[in-house]
Design a protein around this motif. Structure first.
Motif, PDB file in Angstrom:
ATOM      1  N   HIS A 294       0.861  -1.245  -0.101  1.00  0.00           N
ATOM      2  CA  HIS A 294      -0.033  -0.166   0.158  1.00  0.00           C
ATOM      3  C   HIS A 294       0.885   1.264   0.057  1.00  0.00           C
ATOM      4  CE1 HIS A 294      -3.414   2.846   0.643  1.00  0.00           C
ATOM      5  NE2 HIS A 294      -2.699   3.024   1.990  1.00  0.00           N
ATOM      6  N   ALA A 295       1.159   1.804  -1.286  1.00  0.00           N
ATOM      7  CA  ALA A 295       1.991   2.893  -1.445  1.00  0.00           C
ATOM      8  C   ALA A 295       1.247   3.833  -2.422  1.00  0.00           C
ATOM      9  CB  ALA A 295       3.466   2.356  -1.704  1.00  0.00           C
ATOM     10  N   PRO A 296       0.656   4.851  -1.693  1.00  0.00           N
ATOM     11  CA  PRO A 296      -0.160   5.733  -2.442  1.00  0.00           C
ATOM     12  C   PRO A 296       0.921   6.502  -3.806  1.00  0.00           C
ATOM     13  CG  PRO A 296      -0.832   5.996  -0.322  1.00  0.00           C
ATOM     14  CD  PRO A 296       0.361   5.240  -0.573  1.00  0.00           C
ATOM     15  N   ALA A 297       2.206   6.639  -3.504  1.00  0.00           N
ATOM     16  CA  ALA A 297       3.091   7.066  -4.441  1.00  0.00           C
ATOM     17  C   ALA A 297       3.131   6.277  -5.558  1.00  0.00           C
ATOM     18  CB  ALA A 297       4.442   7.462  -3.903  1.00  0.00           C
ATOM     19  N   LEU A 298       2.650   4.999  -5.482  1.00  0.00           N
ATOM     20  CA  LEU A 298       3.088   4.036  -6.702  1.00  0.00           C
ATOM     21  C   LEU A 298       1.901   3.792  -7.374  1.00  0.00           C
ATOM     22  CD1 LEU A 298       5.813   1.728  -4.839  1.00  0.00           C
ATOM     23  CD2 LEU A 298       6.170   3.674  -6.513  1.00  0.00           C
ATOM     24  N   ASP A 299       0.663   4.415  -6.833  1.00  0.00           N
ATOM     25  CA  ASP A 299      -0.613   4.049  -7.397  1.00  0.00           C
ATOM     26  C   ASP A 299      -0.668   3.857  -9.075  1.00  0.00           C
ATOM     27  OD1 ASP A 299      -1.764   3.408  -5.016  1.00  0.00           O
ATOM     28  OD2 ASP A 299      -2.873   5.299  -4.833  1.00  0.00           O
ATOM     29  N   ILE A 300      -0.231   4.773  -9.774  1.00  0.00           N
ATOM     30  CA  ILE A 300      -0.038   4.423 -11.290  1.00  0.00           C
ATOM     31  C   ILE A 300       0.485   3.300 -11.535  1.00  0.00           C
ATOM     32  CG2 ILE A 300       1.022   5.414 -13.084  1.00  0.00           C
ATOM     33  CD1 ILE A 300       1.065   8.173 -11.980  1.00  0.00           C
ATOM     34  N   MET A 301       1.118   2.652 -10.805  1.00  0.00           N
ATOM     35  CA  MET A 301       1.740   1.246 -11.080  1.00  0.00           C
ATOM     36  C   MET A 301       0.827   0.206 -10.465  1.00  0.00           C
ATOM     37  SD  MET A 301       5.971   1.528 -10.606  1.00  0.00           S
ATOM     38  CE  MET A 301       6.230  -0.033 -11.304  1.00  0.00           C
ATOM     39  N   LEU A 302       0.508   0.393  -9.335  1.00  0.00           N
ATOM     40  CA  LEU A 302      -0.179  -0.621  -8.528  1.00  0.00           C
ATOM     41  C   LEU A 302      -1.686  -0.597  -8.993  1.00  0.00           C
ATOM     42  CD1 LEU A 302       1.007   0.217  -4.706  1.00  0.00           C
ATOM     43  CD2 LEU A 302       1.974  -1.365  -6.656  1.00  0.00           C
ATOM     44  N   GLN A 303      -2.135   0.233  -9.881  1.00  0.00           N
ATOM     45  CA  GLN A 303      -3.581  -0.069 -10.417  1.00  0.00           C
ATOM     46  C   GLN A 303      -3.745  -1.042 -11.407  1.00  0.00           C
ATOM     47  OE1 GLN A 303      -5.009   3.294 -12.827  1.00  0.00           O
ATOM     48  NE2 GLN A 303      -2.829   3.989 -13.101  1.00  0.00           N
TER      49      GLN A 303
END
Length: 393
Positions: A294-303
């Motif tokens: 859970h890393a909001p800064a990586l949401d572009i990847m984690l989505q």
């Protein structure tokens, strides 16, 4: 001599066949990921290339560049690194390039001219040679009785040889005055377990005792039958679980290949607690961090599920290597050839050095793990050995 002169000289020597190898080091930028570059000639499909081996802190990668495209990467290396050690057939050169790009060179001419062994690179020189019958490979169905590798088994033969190369690299880290104890967790059909035993016992003549452990009773029984038939007296196979194995209190080498998910961590933790000198591990089916990240800064990847899965797997192996480093090992992630042609081709290689971690290393690990909101299984398993880590996030 100027930098341009050095570039022209290297290009010429690589083209005329007198180039043997080079090591490029001392990056100008302290932030440079690549600490060292090794070059060697290589022939691929009838064309000469130069192989660039990029050595990062704990990762090795390779790039094969054709001679007609060599100028640009050489020029970049000359601009970005200070020191070059070059071996040619008739001389060695030590080149230093200053901050102002001033070149100083020390040349040592050889009394006897060496031969640039391009032939070595035309046909891969395997530790286990094609055309030579090996009893264990014949019994495992990789070779025919006359030593020919079966058509459908070439990938396995290459994988076995790659593994033997990695085993050969470990020799200096193993004891020489007593029996070497080796455990292979999750040995499965045991192609690599047999290869390890053959190479160390038969080829190198070392005093070893090897145990392969797996949960599949039928597979273990078949492997033990083969070991008995081949008179591999110091090789045994047992049915058992990694986490429950208590047959040893000290082990020299632990191997774990394609142990699923946290089974890899169980094996790594066992290895560290035993004080193993060498650890070789190829992870598989890594799900633990996928549900934790859970890393909001990586949401572009984690989505994206596919990207998240791969990122979680890479983060898992990076965390494992870092924890091994904090526990007193020199750990690297290296390329490994996988039989099933999947992206799971990373091998964790660790040598025990008992080096104490710096506070900066500890902080770096904690910051990375906290950013991902991860609670790694291996960290929990090594809790008693890593008291300096804050284990609550």
């Amino acid at each position: 001599m100027s930098v341009d002169d050095v570039l022209e000289l290297l290009q010429k020597r690589m083209s005329d066949g007198s180039f043997i190898r080079a090591t490029i080091s001392q990056p100008r930028a302290k932030s440079s990921e690549v600490k060292r570059i090794k070059l060697k000639p290589l022939e691929l499909k009838g064309l000469f290339h130069i192989q660039f081996e990029y050595q990062k802190e704990r990762i090795l990668t390779h790039e094969n560049i054709p001679l007609d495209a060599i100028v640009s990467p050489l020029q970049q290396a000359l601009e970005q690194y200070k020191q070059f050690h070059i071996e040619l057939t008739n001389e060695t050169m030590q080149i230093q390039i200053s901050k102002k790009m001033k070149v100083s060179i020390k040349r040592i001419f050889l009394d006897t001219e060496k031969t640039a062994d391009y032939a070595h690179n035309r046909v891969k020189k395997y530790a286990l040679k094609e055309g030579v019958p090996y009893p264990f490979l014949i019994r495992l169905g990789v070779q025919t009785p006359d030593g020919k590798v079966k058509n459908q088994k070439h990938d396995k033969f290459r994988q076995i040889n790659r593994f033997v190369e990695l085993i050969d690299d470990t020799l200096s880290h193993l004891p020489k005055d007593r029996t070497i104890r080796i455990l292979d967790f999750g040995s499965g059909k045991s192609y690599l377990t047999f290869a390890l035993y053959h190479y160390l016992r038969i080829e190198k003549g070392l005093d070893i005792r090897v145990t392969g452990l797996d949960l599949k009773k039928e597979v273990i029984e078949e492997c033990q039958t083969i070991a008995n038939d081949l008179h591999y007296e110091q090789l045994e196979f047992l049915v058992g679980d990694i986490n429950d194995y208590t047959g040893d209190t000290a082990v020299d080498m632990v191997v774990t290949l394609h142990a699923c998910d946290t089974a890899t961590d169980m094996a790594l933790a066992k290895a560290v607690k035993w004080g193993a000198s060498v650890i070789l591990s190829v992870p598989c089916c890594q799900h633990e961090l996928f549900t934790q990240v859970h890393a909001p800064a990586l949401d572009i990847m984690l989505q994206h599920g596919l990207v998240k899965e791969r990122l979680a797997a890479l983060a898992t192996d990076s965390i494992r290597a870092e924890l091994l480093t904090l526990a007193g090992y020199e750990a690297q992630l290296v390329e490994f050839i996988d039989m099933e042609h999947t992206p799971k081709n990373i091998l964790i290689r660790a040598y025990r050095n008992d080096k104490k971690p710096s506070q900066a290393q500890i902080d770096r690990y904690v910051e990375f793990r906290t950013m991902l909101h991860a609670t790694p299984y291996l960290e929990k398993e090594l809790h008693a050995l890593l008291p300096f880590i804050q284990h609550e996030i």
